[in-house]
Design a protein around this motif. Sequence first.
Motif, PDB file in Angstrom:
ATOM      1  N   THR A  25       1.496  14.020   5.869  1.00  0.00           N
ATOM      2  CA  THR A  25       0.672  13.213   5.117  1.00  0.00           C
ATOM      3  C   THR A  25       0.223  11.819   5.945  1.00  0.00           C
ATOM      4  N   ILE A  26      -1.336  11.516   6.171  1.00  0.00           N
ATOM      5  CA  ILE A  26      -1.729  10.107   6.869  1.00  0.00           C
ATOM      6  C   ILE A  26      -1.485   9.563   5.831  1.00  0.00           C
ATOM      7  N   PHE A  27      -1.398   8.175   5.606  1.00  0.00           N
ATOM      8  CA  PHE A  27      -1.866   6.752   4.654  1.00  0.00           C
ATOM      9  C   PHE A  27      -3.077   6.473   4.815  1.00  0.00           C
ATOM     10  N   VAL A  28      -4.037   5.907   3.934  1.00  0.00           N
ATOM     11  CA  VAL A  28      -5.053   5.170   4.378  1.00  0.00           C
ATOM     12  C   VAL A  28      -5.671   4.037   2.846  1.00  0.00           C
ATOM     13  N   LEU A  29      -4.833   3.221   3.633  1.00  0.00           N
ATOM     14  CA  LEU A  29      -5.602   2.013   2.646  1.00  0.00           C
ATOM     15  C   LEU A  29      -6.885   1.307   2.772  1.00  0.00           C
ATOM     16  N   THR A  30      -7.440   1.974   1.814  1.00  0.00           N
ATOM     17  CA  THR A  30      -9.287   1.179   1.989  1.00  0.00           C
ATOM     18  C   THR A  30      -8.960   0.074   0.608  1.00  0.00           C
ATOM     19  N   LYS A  31     -10.468  -0.727   1.270  1.00  0.00           N
ATOM     20  CA  LYS A  31     -10.825  -1.857   0.597  1.00  0.00           C
ATOM     21  C   LYS A  31      -9.893  -3.047   0.681  1.00  0.00           C
ATOM     22  N   VAL A  32      -9.538  -3.329   2.221  1.00  0.00           N
ATOM     23  CA  VAL A  32      -8.428  -4.308   2.265  1.00  0.00           C
ATOM     24  C   VAL A  32      -9.473  -5.603   2.835  1.00  0.00           C
ATOM     25  N   ASP A  33     -10.898  -5.516   3.051  1.00  0.00           N
ATOM     26  CA  ASP A  33     -11.082  -6.661   2.740  1.00  0.00           C
ATOM     27  C   ASP A  33     -11.362  -7.498   1.376  1.00  0.00           C
TER      28      ASP A  33
END
Length: 1017
Positions: A519-527
């Motif tokens: 599994t690779i976790f991606v956190l979007t909309k960090v801005d």
Amino acid sequence: MLRVGSKAGCMACRIVVPTRTGVRFRVPLQKLHPLYRAIHHRYYGNGNSQRPPHRTAARYFTSMSRLPMRPPKPPPRSGGGRGYQQQRNFWVARLAARLLRLRYILLGGAVGGGYTAKKTYDEWKDMLPDLSEYNWLVPDFVWELSQQIDLEKLAKALPEMEEIAKLMPDFDKIGENFTLLRSLLTSETSGDPPLKATDSSTAASQDDKQYKKGLLGELVLIQQQIQRHEEEVRRAAAANFTRPPPPEPAPSPPSNPSPPHHARKSSDKEKIDQLQEDLLRTQLKYQRMLERLEKENKELRKVVLQKDDKGIHQRKVKKSLIDMYSEVLDILSDYDANYNTQDHLPRVVVVGDQSAGKTSVLEMIAQARIFPRGSGEMMTRSPVKVTLSEGPHHVALFKDSGREFDLSKEEDLAALRHEIELRMRKSVKEGQTVSSETISLSVKGPGIQRMVLVDLPGVISTVTAGMASDTKETIFSISKAYMQNPNAIILCIQDGSVDAERSIVTDLVSQMDPHGKRTIFVLTKVDLAEKNLASPSRIQQIVEGKLFPMKALGYFAVVTGKGSSGESIDSIKDYEEDFFQNSRLLRDGMLKAHQVTTKNLSLAVSDCFWKMVRESVEQQADVFKASRFNLETEWKNNYPRLRELDRNELYEKAKNEILDEVISLSQVTPQHWEAILQKKLWERVSTHVIENIYLPAAQTMDSGTFNTTVDIKLKQWTDKQLPHKALEVAWETLQEEFARFMAEYKGKDQDDIFDKLKEAVKDESIKRHKWNERAMDSLRVIQHNALEDRSITDKPQWDAAIQFMEETLQSRLKDTETVIADMVGPDWKQRWLYWKNRTPDQHIHNETKTELERLLKLHDEHTAYLANDEVTTVRKNLEGRGVEVDPMLIKDTWHQLYRRHFLQKALSHCNLCKRGFYYYQRHFVDSELECNDVVLFWRIQRMLVITANTLRQQLTNTEVRRLEKNVKEVLDDFGEDTEKKSHLITGRRVQLAEDLKKVREIQEKLEAFIEALHKEK
């Protein structure tokens, strides 16, 4: 003038003019060679380091001087400043003269050496033997060939060096880039004192020597320096944390704190902050240099790929590694697994909550806005498999289509998004919201990482209006089906702008991969997350895996734009880079440089994908090999004498058989067609002719009224019913003959597996076939003309008409007798011999029949209808015998009895007309015999013959060909409909052949892929 004796002169002159040449030294110097005269020394070198005094008898000549034109000046005085001044003024000229001598020496040596070399070459050439006398050793065809071949044209046909140089990469540009990068690296590393001040730099100096040369060495050095810098920061932080607190001082006024202690504490903090800033700056420099290098590499690869694409390198084009792997996945997606053979090949599965940014992340990896977009509504309605590969041009194409969409053009991007949306809506069945049918898409372009990704519909928590009730469960089942593959890489997308507690997909991923090994976790909309969250440390907890219960191989933070659908990929990349450069998440050390940007994400996902492929593909190949062995064993045991034909091959075989059967219709003889058509047409219209034409006309009293009634009724019949009935008969006949040929074609080689398909093709072809409408109008005219003709030309035609009339009347009489027998029940013989009895209704019909027969005997010329008083009389007579009867029953019984009576009389009249042809020719003048009914049947018979002939011509010339065309169209349509073929050609034999073919294909492609994978290593 200077004279040279045998014992005087310079060394150069002695070398040039040796004594053995016979030249005397008494020759004047001016008569020597001009070159050697120019380089002649004034003094003889005797080994004395001191210069001799000046002499007035000789002058110092150089190339810059001329011969003396005036007498020499007197020598300078020994004492006095004038002589010293003259000597001091000429030392520059003397130095220039000495330097010019060297040039002449070199020039003379070159000329002399060239002359000697030319002389040596001429002597060597003269020593060679004359080979012209040995030309006879060379065959004649060699000389002829040399005369026929134009070497000048051949030389002109060869490419110039400039053209060949164009095919080579621009090494100057590459060298400039490397030089620039090396200079930047050198300046950056040399101008960074904190990096040089580290203690570990001296310990690793020996390891760095091997990376001093080349660009890769520079990058490795920077990476090692970053690691050392990080270690230095950790050491400083640990030292500050573990330092024991100072002892408490004696009570003193609070206004006098210890200045040394606070100064040391502030200096440590400033040092840590400075080290962190230096570390971040170095990481950003390293990242920029990598991006610049990748950009240059991308441009160079693009040029090379374009040259290959144009065919400059004439070599066989091979499929790329990722394309070969994608083909295997496409086959597996259509394969219905048996024998527990499941698809466990790796692919990247993109999952996330709805509107979490899954599609945006995938578009950033593909470097194009390829997916349809919506504001909050569900856009991904079915899985989309995207195969990413490198190519010279940025294009996209579907698996089942040859059209290429140029992703550099906005109109092609809009067309691609529209096509994807149409395919999604088409795959969704009626009453559903999402579909499990996979849409396969390939994207190629320079610099794109090679991998296979599957974009799944977003996970929802609530079913809204307009969705099917099972939408939530369907999405969960689709996601689980892809994630339960033990070799699938799960790319979990989490929206960073919403509360983490609202996430649904993290629980689903943790169920499928509890240990986080794939599994690779991606956190979007960090801005947005940094802007909205009160505590930025929450983002740090997420990317460190401390907030969610799920585990992952890696954690990434990305920014996929400002939320506008019109943003380009380049603008999003610039915005993402600017954000992370200025973000305090990186500045404060909450995020590391390798955890941010979609570029780093794509590199990490690609590396993980290919690592998983290399670890699992051979194992999957062995699984399919075992499955193939099982299927082949079952086929050999159950179908040893049959070929392994899959559904498509069986369909082609059945198609050829059906077309052969259709062509057999053209072999039917004209006589057979006409006989069948005539018989069927009369069966269809005979009732109308007898009941509505012949019987009403026969009730008339004279021949004129008979003929008039017949003509009127025939005209009405021809205009309204007859042509339509005739075409129906022809079409039914064609169907029956087609079905008969298909049934008779069955033999020992006929396969019963085709019966269902043939029946469906026959029904569909007949359903689609429409008779030519213009044929009805022409047929109406032909039938009308045939019925208008009354002229019987010869006796055979008359006899044929009588025979036709007699057969028709006998058939009708027989049918009438059958109806009457069923009405009255068994007679006395049947009752006595077969023990049968009459029913009460049959008893009433029998009594009524007896009473009506008495009436016919009394009135032999009675009309076809009973009068009301006659009906009353019959009813009363029956009531007198105790039989209650209804008036309608009396009329029905009378109709059948009178019909039998009329037919019997018509048959008697037909026998009388057998000899009436002579009276017919005289138009029955002076004759009591009138045979107008025979003429009527002749007209009907002639109309049947002409109509059958016309329909036969239309069948053989037009309709059979149209039917053949319809059959071909139906077969083509069925061939394109996979579901139709699966429904019509079924059975274990078909399914076994299908599975065996696909397993073999999968195994062969996997073996080819593994071989190519090993070569790439």
